[in-house]
Design a protein around this motif. Sequence first.
Motif, mmCIF file in Angstrom:
data_model
loop_
_atom_site.group_PDB
_atom_site.id
_atom_site.type_symbol
_atom_site.label_atom_id
_atom_site.label_comp_id
_atom_site.label_asym_id
_atom_site.label_seq_id
_atom_site.Cartn_x
_atom_site.Cartn_y
_atom_site.Cartn_z
ATOM 1 N N THR A 1 -8.673 -18.934 -2.012
ATOM 2 C CA THR A 1 -9.782 -19.144 -1.072
ATOM 3 C C THR A 1 -9.444 -18.537 0.305
ATOM 4 O OG1 THR A 1 -10.361 -21.201 -2.169
ATOM 5 C CG2 THR A 1 -11.240 -20.863 0.052
ATOM 6 N N ILE A 2 -10.373 -17.797 0.882
ATOM 7 C CA ILE A 2 -10.210 -17.207 2.240
ATOM 8 C C ILE A 2 -10.532 -18.270 3.293
ATOM 9 C CG2 ILE A 2 -11.014 -15.415 3.852
ATOM 10 C CD1 ILE A 2 -9.393 -14.384 1.518
ATOM 11 N N ASP A 3 -9.754 -18.328 4.334
ATOM 12 C CA ASP A 3 -9.953 -19.301 5.445
ATOM 13 C C ASP A 3 -11.418 -19.249 5.905
ATOM 14 O OD1 ASP A 3 -10.087 -20.292 8.279
ATOM 15 O OD2 ASP A 3 -7.965 -20.663 7.899
ATOM 16 N N THR A 4 -12.002 -20.453 6.027
ATOM 17 C CA THR A 4 -13.438 -20.527 6.353
ATOM 18 C C THR A 4 -13.740 -19.940 7.737
ATOM 19 O OG1 THR A 4 -13.111 -22.770 7.176
ATOM 20 C CG2 THR A 4 -13.777 -22.537 4.886
ATOM 21 N N LEU A 5 -12.857 -20.107 8.764
ATOM 22 C CA LEU A 5 -13.107 -19.520 10.096
ATOM 23 C C LEU A 5 -13.152 -18.000 10.015
ATOM 24 C CD1 LEU A 5 -10.986 -21.688 12.553
ATOM 25 C CD2 LEU A 5 -13.477 -21.546 12.370
ATOM 26 N N PHE A 6 -12.224 -17.424 9.181
ATOM 27 C CA PHE A 6 -12.229 -15.977 9.024
ATOM 28 C C PHE A 6 -13.490 -15.541 8.313
ATOM 29 C CE2 PHE A 6 -11.163 -11.953 7.018
ATOM 30 C CZ PHE A 6 -10.569 -11.255 8.055
ATOM 31 N N ASP A 7 -13.860 -16.330 7.286
ATOM 32 C CA ASP A 7 -15.073 -16.024 6.528
ATOM 33 C C ASP A 7 -16.294 -16.064 7.438
ATOM 34 O OD1 ASP A 7 -16.931 -15.590 4.560
ATOM 35 O OD2 ASP A 7 -16.844 -17.622 3.742
ATOM 36 N N VAL B 1 -8.818 -17.339 13.928
ATOM 37 C CA VAL B 1 -8.059 -16.801 12.800
ATOM 38 C C VAL B 1 -8.412 -15.333 12.676
ATOM 39 C CG1 VAL B 1 -7.577 -16.906 10.329
ATOM 40 C CG2 VAL B 1 -8.065 -19.007 11.609
ATOM 41 N N THR C 1 -14.089 -16.953 -2.906
ATOM 42 C CA THR C 1 -13.232 -17.721 -3.839
ATOM 43 C C THR C 1 -12.957 -16.870 -5.095
ATOM 44 O OG1 THR C 1 -14.175 -19.801 -3.083
ATOM 45 C CG2 THR C 1 -13.030 -19.821 -5.178
ATOM 46 N N CYS D 1 -16.691 -19.139 17.082
ATOM 47 C CA CYS D 1 -15.646 -18.200 16.696
ATOM 48 C C CYS D 1 -14.816 -17.774 17.888
ATOM 49 C CB CYS D 1 -16.270 -16.968 16.043
ATOM 50 S SG CYS D 1 -17.193 -17.333 14.537
ATOM 51 N N GLU E 1 -3.173 -12.954 11.044
ATOM 52 C CA GLU E 1 -2.759 -14.344 10.980
ATOM 53 C C GLU E 1 -3.271 -15.037 9.700
ATOM 54 O OE1 GLU E 1 -4.550 -15.641 14.505
ATOM 55 O OE2 GLU E 1 -3.004 -14.860 15.866
ATOM 56 N N LEU E 2 -4.042 -14.292 8.896
ATOM 57 C CA LEU E 2 -4.660 -14.893 7.708
ATOM 58 C C LEU E 2 -3.573 -15.155 6.628
ATOM 59 C CD1 LEU E 2 -7.371 -15.699 6.398
ATOM 60 C CD2 LEU E 2 -7.525 -13.350 5.526
#
Length: 940
Positions: free
Chosen positions: A873-879, A850, A905, A779, A854-855
């Motif tokens: 869907t939420i960005d996986t890096l943010f998740d 992320v 999701t 991260c 920036e999301l």
Amino acid sequence: MKHFYLLIFILLSFNYSFSQLDSIFWFVAPEVAQSHGDRPIVFRFATLNNPATITVEQPANPSFPAQTFNMSANSAQTLDVTNWIDMVENKPADLTLNFGFRITSSSAITAYYEVVTSCNCNPDIFALKGQNALGTSFVTPFQNFTSNASYARNGFNIVATQNNTTITILPKQNIVGHNANIPFTITLNAGQTYYAEAVGQSANQHLGGSTIVSNKPVAVTISDDTASGQFWGGCADLMGDQIIPTNVVGKEYIVIKGYLNGPDKIYIVATANNTQISINGAVVTTINATQTYEYNLSAASVYIQTSEPAYCLHVSGFGCELGTAIVPPIVCTGSNTVAFVRSTTEFFAINLLVPAGGETSFLFNGNAGVINATSFNFVPGTSNQWMYAQIDASSLLTASQAARITNNSVKFHMGLIHGGSSSGCRYGYFSDFSLLKYKIEANSDLLCSGETISLNANNLPGATYTWTGPNGTTYSGNNISIPNAQVSNSGQYVVYGNLPDACQLLPDTMQITVIATPPLPEIFTNGPVCAGEQLKFWTVPNTYNFNWLNSTGNIISTTDTLFYNGNGTFIVYLQQYLNSCLSPINSDTSLIFGAPAITYNGPVEICGNLVNFSSTIQTDGTDLMSQIQWKRVPSDVVVATGFGASGVQSLNPPYNVEEFVAVLTTVNDCIATDTFSVTFYPFPTTDFTYSDLCDGQNLSFQSTAVWFGTPDPSDQMNYFWNFGNNSATISNPQATFPSPGQYDVTLTVTSNHGCLDSQTNPVILYPIPNVLVTSTPACLQQVDFDATINSGDLNISSVSWSFPEGKNGTTNPISHTFNQAGNANGTLQLFAQNDCIFDYPFTFTVVPKVEIDELVIPNVITVNADQLNDELTIDTLFDACFEFEMVIINRWGNEVGILKNGQATFSGKDQNGKALTPGIYFYRLTSTHGEKHGFLTILR
């Protein structure tokens, strides 16, 4: 005052003690300033009823010519010693000198020393007190009223009477070489002297109260040179006397005033603490040991009492000329006859002190009526028990004439004051200072067994005589006889006793030795001796006499040593005897042998500082070897013993040439030597170090060889390296090895003189490490790095990571956060134990971060199952990197859906799974990094 009556009764009964008569005197003359008059100097002697043979000598000074002369009875004689003044006057101070006098006489005499002075300006007499002057404890009495001239000093002089006399001096004031109140010790032999001199001329620097303690008897002279008479009119005069030890001083004194223009001075010096002083019966003060009390005498006489024994020093004189004398105590002392000599034609006065009743019995040179009772007066404070007289005797005898004053009824004291009112004064006492005592005479103090011991004590009427002898024996009477004496009768005989109700009598002791037949005498020899040496026989002198005899019994020598030269056998005979006692004859035999020889046959050149000795010897068959010593030359220090020696070390490091001597000693102390030299060469002490070139193939070597010792300019080191597969002959070579591993390397270093040293050390060639670097993105643009290192036996001491943007680190594994995302290059650097450094480059990827601002969240989803935009869907890096919660709200404000980490999701269904009505919805996204709001349109 009852004791005065007792004293008179006893003194009426005796005719034993005369004046300061004795047959032996010890004396040391003081230094007198020549600038005021110190010569002539003389001894004056007077005899009584017996003639005398007198010897004056300095036992410690053979340069002084002993003087021996004869005197007739009732005569006077003067011995002028001015020619030897530089060895008569005891100077300089604080040195051991040899100027002490011993005066012996065949009969009792009176003696005094006089500084005459040709100028009649600085004279005085020093009355010699014989054995009364000898003691082991003294306190010095001095006046502290008047000062000395600038060139003169106050001081005291000591003479030893026996060898190895240890003397401790405690000066009351500073003296030359020593500070006040600090004791110091000197050692003198018989006749040796010491002068303690005040450092200044002032009266307050005088040495009164100084103490002298010795282990053997000494005699002490005090002097006060050129003492100022300003108080009495302006003269200056020498004062001095021979003092008495503390065991002779008393507690009662009578002082008769002299002829000074003012008061006389009396100085009482205590020998014990808490000494109470009374004047004419009245207590005046109390002083402690070594303290001085001064009394001004203006009356004609004074009676002084002290509670403890004390010295009494009287400063008197004539006009303004001063003299001083030790005053004798009056109890149980005094003389029946006093002999003296008039020195010059100047005024001559006699002071007489006598118990009342005895003033009528004086004779002058045997004549009555010269000294009359009308001349006497009572002494104040004595209850009329003592009387004194001052008699002008100038008309009674001429200069250099001897006189004799006698009183057969009582004992009296006599002093004289002699001089002029402006020329100088002589003052001294001539009567006996000591108590009555026994005196033993023996037929001999050394007898043979079988002879008779005869001991006779002097006749003291009314006295008791008790004798003690060896082994607890006792006797009585003034004469004892022991016939057929044996060795068991040897020892100390003591006579003691008393006079009823009167003075204590001092005991006397006589040591008697009875010898049996003298024992067989001892014979010593230095033989057997070697050829060419002198053979000697000797004996040790003892109490016996001895004779060397030949084989026929004739005397060949009475010396203690016999000498013989040549070869062969020698026989001697010796007998010792005492009187008629003869010993058995002893004999001894000795030989003269041949000389031994020794030869060194060891090395004369050696590498290093250790050498092994060896030798061959030759000795007489009857005089075998005792020992062999190896010594250094010239120090004569023994370094080894025996036929040979291993590991004898040189004194200095090589290069060095040293000389030695082999010394052979036989059982009879014959000696042979062989001197030789050994050259010690320096040698190399070898060792080396090496460095790894870090290539897995090559090592670099460095020699650390140094010289043991200092080489000469022509000497150098020669090198030979053995690497196993190759070699080298330089000091610092480089070697290549087939593969990493351990190898034995040998270095041999040789000097020009063939001295060498070799050293073999194991060396290790290390491999190049294998390294695998892995990177894992994380991260927030963080990357985790890990290196797998395979270095074999090589010890990796540390690592260093280098990254873009100036980032680095020293741990493994390691993590770093980067500012920029994308692909990048790094380097891993390894630091090994052999100072090698290895670099390993690598590439890695930084994944962009992320954050909530920036999301990207879509605002429309079509839930028609066409697999296109069917859900939010939420960005996986943010998740993966942030904790968050996203709430879906309808237009009425109701929550219809929620998204969280791991459940990120939304497919258009509410929380119960029911499809939501198409339309516009709102969302609220909250996380640890902030909030985000928006709307979402659902289409079907």
